[in-house]
Design a protein around this motif. Structure first.
Motif, PDB file in Angstrom:
ATOM      1  N   ASN A 146       5.561  -4.681   9.002  1.00 32.33           N
ATOM      2  CA  ASN A 146       5.479  -5.025  10.394  1.00 32.33           C
ATOM      3  C   ASN A 146       5.748  -6.128  11.581  1.00 32.33           C
TER       4      ASN A 146
ATOM      5  N   ARG B 201      -7.487 -12.880   5.993  1.00 35.52           N
ATOM      6  CA  ARG B 201      -6.763 -11.661   6.275  1.00 35.52           C
ATOM      7  C   ARG B 201      -6.084 -11.802   7.569  1.00 35.52           C
ATOM      8  N   PRO B 202      -4.625 -10.540   7.436  1.00 34.18           N
ATOM      9  CA  PRO B 202      -3.945 -11.079   8.526  1.00 34.18           C
ATOM     10  C   PRO B 202      -4.173 -10.708   9.763  1.00 34.18           C
ATOM     11  N   ASP B 203      -5.545  -9.735  10.175  1.00 31.10           N
ATOM     12  CA  ASP B 203      -5.518  -9.764  11.634  1.00 31.10           C
ATOM     13  C   ASP B 203      -6.030 -11.350  12.434  1.00 31.10           C
TER      14      ASP B 203
ATOM     15  N   GLU C 183      -9.373   7.724   4.115  1.00 31.26           N
ATOM     16  CA  GLU C 183     -10.545   7.611   2.696  1.00 31.26           C
ATOM     17  C   GLU C 183     -11.199   8.944   2.518  1.00 31.26           C
TER      18      GLU C 183
ATOM     19  N   GLY D 228      -5.535   4.980   7.072  1.00 29.99           N
ATOM     20  CA  GLY D 228      -7.223   4.203   7.528  1.00 29.99           C
ATOM     21  C   GLY D 228      -7.878   5.939   6.549  1.00 29.99           C
TER      22      GLY D 228
ATOM     23  N   VAL E 250       0.611  -8.739   4.647  1.00 32.99           N
ATOM     24  CA  VAL E 250       0.332 -10.323   4.018  1.00 32.99           C
ATOM     25  C   VAL E 250      -0.782 -10.380   4.356  1.00 32.99           C
ATOM     26  N   ARG E 251      -1.033 -11.778   3.085  1.00 29.50           N
ATOM     27  CA  ARG E 251      -2.351 -12.226   2.711  1.00 29.50           C
ATOM     28  C   ARG E 251      -2.141 -13.615   2.910  1.00 29.50           C
TER      29      ARG E 251
ATOM     30  N   TYR F   9      -7.560   4.226   1.308  1.00 33.05           N
ATOM     31  CA  TYR F   9      -7.550   3.441   0.132  1.00 33.05           C
ATOM     32  C   TYR F   9      -8.058   5.216  -0.763  1.00 33.05           C
TER      33      TYR F   9
ATOM     34  N   GLN G  28       8.182 -11.302  16.959  1.00 35.27           N
ATOM     35  CA  GLN G  28       9.064 -11.514  16.255  1.00 35.27           C
ATOM     36  C   GLN G  28      10.309  -9.925  16.521  1.00 35.27           C
TER      37      GLN G  28
ATOM     38  N   LYS H  62      -5.537   4.351  12.716  1.00 32.34           N
ATOM     39  CA  LYS H  62      -6.855   4.776  11.751  1.00 32.34           C
ATOM     40  C   LYS H  62      -7.877   5.015  12.330  1.00 32.34           C
TER      41      LYS H  62
ATOM     42  N   ASP I 257       3.766   2.174  15.149  1.00 32.70           N
ATOM     43  CA  ASP I 257       2.535   1.517  14.207  1.00 32.70           C
ATOM     44  C   ASP I 257       1.567   2.304  15.473  1.00 32.70           C
ATOM     45  N   ASP I 258       0.920   2.247  14.941  1.00 32.91           N
ATOM     46  CA  ASP I 258      -1.101   2.059  15.724  1.00 32.91           C
ATOM     47  C   ASP I 258      -1.066   3.308  16.642  1.00 32.91           C
TER      48      ASP I 258
ATOM     49  N   GLU J 123       3.843  -0.057   2.410  1.00 33.52           N
ATOM     50  CA  GLU J 123       4.111  -0.765   3.393  1.00 33.52           C
ATOM     51  C   GLU J 123       3.210  -2.117   2.800  1.00 33.52           C
TER      52      GLU J 123
ATOM     53  N   PRO K  35      -4.489  -1.427  -0.884  1.00 26.27           N
ATOM     54  CA  PRO K  35      -3.367  -2.798  -0.822  1.00 26.27           C
ATOM     55  C   PRO K  35      -3.195  -3.209  -1.917  1.00 26.27           C
TER      56      PRO K  35
ATOM     57  N   GLN L  99       0.713  -1.212  -0.007  1.00 26.58           N
ATOM     58  CA  GLN L  99       0.332  -0.504   0.384  1.00 26.58           C
ATOM     59  C   GLN L  99       0.765   1.492  -0.186  1.00 26.58           C
TER      60      GLN L  99
HETATM   61  P1  C2E Z   1      -1.695  -2.218  10.080  1.00 27.00           P
HETATM   62  O1  C2E Z   1      -0.618  -2.487  10.708  1.00 27.00           O
HETATM   63  O2  C2E Z   1      -2.238  -1.098  11.270  1.00 27.00           O
HETATM   64  O3  C2E Z   1      -1.993  -1.903   8.651  1.00 27.00           O
HETATM   65  C1  C2E Z   1      -3.220  -1.203   8.811  1.00 27.00           C
HETATM   66  C2  C2E Z   1      -4.558  -2.062   8.163  1.00 27.00           C
HETATM   67  O4  C2E Z   1      -5.285  -0.913   7.803  1.00 27.00           O
HETATM   68  C3  C2E Z   1      -4.493  -2.789   6.876  1.00 27.00           C
HETATM   69  O5  C2E Z   1      -4.867  -4.036   6.837  1.00 27.00           O
HETATM   70  C4  C2E Z   1      -4.659  -1.891   5.257  1.00 27.00           C
HETATM   71  O6  C2E Z   1      -5.468  -3.063   4.649  1.00 27.00           O
HETATM   72  C5  C2E Z   1      -5.529  -1.338   5.904  1.00 27.00           C
HETATM   73  N1  C2E Z   1      -6.356  -0.230   5.950  1.00 27.00           N
HETATM   74  C6  C2E Z   1      -5.484   1.037   4.669  1.00 27.00           C
HETATM   75  N2  C2E Z   1      -5.860   1.761   4.298  1.00 27.00           N
HETATM   76  C7  C2E Z   1      -7.053   1.560   4.932  1.00 27.00           C
HETATM   77  C8  C2E Z   1      -8.655   2.655   4.772  1.00 27.00           C
HETATM   78  O7  C2E Z   1      -7.850   4.285   4.362  1.00 27.00           O
HETATM   79  N3  C2E Z   1      -8.988   2.206   5.510  1.00 27.00           N
HETATM   80  C9  C2E Z   1      -9.291   1.653   6.192  1.00 27.00           C
HETATM   81  N4  C2E Z   1     -11.018   0.862   6.884  1.00 27.00           N
HETATM   82  N5  C2E Z   1      -8.168   0.778   6.738  1.00 27.00           N
HETATM   83  C10 C2E Z   1      -7.318   0.840   5.726  1.00 27.00           C
HETATM   84  P2  C2E Z   1      -4.322  -5.400   7.260  1.00 27.00           P
HETATM   85  O8  C2E Z   1      -3.547  -5.036   5.432  1.00 27.00           O
HETATM   86  O9  C2E Z   1      -5.786  -5.999   6.867  1.00 27.00           O
HETATM   87  O10 C2E Z   1      -3.779  -6.033   7.547  1.00 27.00           O
HETATM   88  C11 C2E Z   1      -4.296  -6.103   9.168  1.00 27.00           C
HETATM   89  C12 C2E Z   1      -2.850  -5.646   9.880  1.00 27.00           C
HETATM   90  O11 C2E Z   1      -2.237  -7.083  10.855  1.00 27.00           O
HETATM   91  C13 C2E Z   1      -2.165  -5.015   9.979  1.00 27.00           C
HETATM   92  O12 C2E Z   1      -2.320  -3.529  10.589  1.00 27.00           O
HETATM   93  C14 C2E Z   1      -0.652  -5.599  10.607  1.00 27.00           C
HETATM   94  O13 C2E Z   1      -0.483  -5.649  12.220  1.00 27.00           O
HETATM   95  C15 C2E Z   1      -1.499  -6.693  10.634  1.00 27.00           C
HETATM   96  N6  C2E Z   1      -0.181  -7.304   9.524  1.00 27.00           N
HETATM   97  C16 C2E Z   1       0.379  -7.349   8.351  1.00 27.00           C
HETATM   98  N7  C2E Z   1       1.115  -7.970   7.498  1.00 27.00           N
HETATM   99  C17 C2E Z   1       1.770  -7.841   8.472  1.00 27.00           C
HETATM  100  C18 C2E Z   1       2.982  -9.027   8.557  1.00 27.00           C
HETATM  101  O14 C2E Z   1       3.681  -8.803   7.194  1.00 27.00           O
HETATM  102  N8  C2E Z   1       3.785  -8.792   9.482  1.00 27.00           N
HETATM  103  C19 C2E Z   1       2.532  -8.568  11.056  1.00 27.00           C
HETATM  104  N9  C2E Z   1       3.794  -8.662  11.895  1.00 27.00           N
HETATM  105  N10 C2E Z   1       1.633  -8.232  10.709  1.00 27.00           N
HETATM  106  C20 C2E Z   1       1.148  -7.953   9.977  1.00 27.00           C
END
Ligand code: C2E
Ligand code: CA
Ligand code: CA
Ligand code: CA
Length: 279
Positions: A117, A72-74, A239, A237, A61-62, A258, A122, A203, A179-180, A58, A263, A44
């Motif tokens: 991330n 989803r990674p969540d 939008e 986040g 992963v999926r 978005y 890790q 976000k 982050d966050d 950024e 992404p 993204q």
């Molecule tokens: P995060 O690091 O806080 O990533 C931001 C999340 O917000 C991502 O969700 C992204 O797709 C989503 N997002 C981006 N723009 C917007 C927007 O405009 N609106 C909304 N509503 N959402 C948006 P995603 O990809 O589902 O990832 C969720 C969480 O999973 C990430 O939160 C991160 O904590 C974790 N994650 C993702 N990839 C990895 C990775 O490779 N390694 C680790 N350790 N954690 C990961």
């Protein structure tokens, strides 16, 4: 009432069983996911708020599950943390991301910061620094183009240990961001100790900027805190155009969301960059 109570208990027990079964099934699948090439990384873009120019991406992963579709990674990152697979998955993402950034550079695209991330287990791994070094050497990517995103809650658990590890990464040339931000409880005095280059506004504070005066106040406070600490601040986040305009007016440096792009696959990032170079 007793009957109802009993039924409720039964109901909840069934729910718990099915979610446990579900979890075990996912875990079983996750073990094969890496070996069977079911994981993929989307990227993204992040842009400078004033110029609109993309300066980095950024890695997210999926999991393309053979029966369930995209997960989803969540859902699966916490599972991977619990079962000890996060090391292998995290290494894989880190390697993919570094190789991708290097490939873009070799293709003549403008240098992109690659953000990856890092989850708590890790980060706690004693070999983290070596793993990062391996990913850089393996890909040939300059350390200065890699950034690790760590969460506020992670670094606040053991400030001394987190600072030490972050210093090692900083010495290698790798950038760190929090982050966050705003969802944990960092104190100003500990924040000042972290060698970070960026704060990311979570976000959850961006979503309701238009309607919530509280969230506007929080966003403004985080922006001035970041500048007080001499670090850049990015909002995730984003939008809507109104959210973007508010953030820009209030001095936020960068955005992700978005409004700019979801992404996407690497090819779509390339298309965005080529478009940007032509403009
Ligand atoms: P995060 O690091 O806080 O990533 C931001 C999340 O917000 C991502 O969700 C992204 O797709 C989503 N997002 C981006 N723009 C917007 C927007 O405009 N609106 C909304 N509503 N959402 C948006 P995603 O990809 O589902 O990832 C969720 C969480 O999973 C990430 O939160 C991160 O904590 C974790 N994650 C993702 N990839 C990895 C990775 O490779 N390694 C680790 N350790 N954690 C990961
Ligand atoms: Ca992140
Ligand atoms: Ca977030
Ligand atoms: Ca997160």
């Amino acid at each position: 009432a007793k009957e109802t109570g009993k039924n409720n208990v039964q109901f909840y027990t069934q729910e718990m069983n099915s979610s446990l079964e579900e979890k075990l099934a996912l875990l079983d699948g996750l073990r094969k996911a890496l070996a069977e090439n079911q994981l993929l990384v989307e990227y993204q873009p992040k842009a400078d708020l004033a110029s609109g120019l993309i300066f980095g991406v950024e890695a997210l992963v999926r999991w393309r599950h053979p029966e369930r579709g995209l997960i989803r990674p969540d859902i699966f990152i916490p599972l991977a943390e619990e079962c000890g697979m996060i090391g292998a998955i995290g290494d894989w993402v880190l390697q993919q991301a570094c190789q991708q950034a290097r490939a873009w550079q070799m293709a003549g695209l403008p240098p992109m910061t690659m953000s990856v991330n890092v989850s708590p287990r890790q980060f706690d791994d004693l070999r983290l620094v070596a793993r990062v070094a391996d990913a850089l050497h393996g890909s040939g990517l300059a350390a200065g183009l890699l950034e690790l995103e760590v969460t506020e809650s992670l670094i606040m658990r053991d400030v001394g240990q987190a600072v030490a590890k972050m210093r090692e990464l900083e010495a290698m040339g790798v950038a760190l961001s929090i982050d966050d931000f705003g969802t944990g409880y960092s104190s100003l005095s500990s924040l000042k100790r972290f060698p970070i280059s960026r704060l990311k506004i979570d976000k959850s504070f961006v979503r309701d900027l238009d309607s919530s005066a509280d969230d506007r106040a929080i966003a403004r406070a985080i922006i001035s805190l970041a500048h007080e600490l001499d670090v850049r601040v990015i909002a995730e986040g984003v939008e809507t155009e109104q959210q973007r305009a508010f953030l820009q007016t209030n001095g936020c440096d960068e955005m992700q969301g978005y409004l700019l792009s979801r992404p996407v696959a690497p090819q779509q990032i390339e298309a965005l960059l080529v478009q940007q170079m032509a403009a």
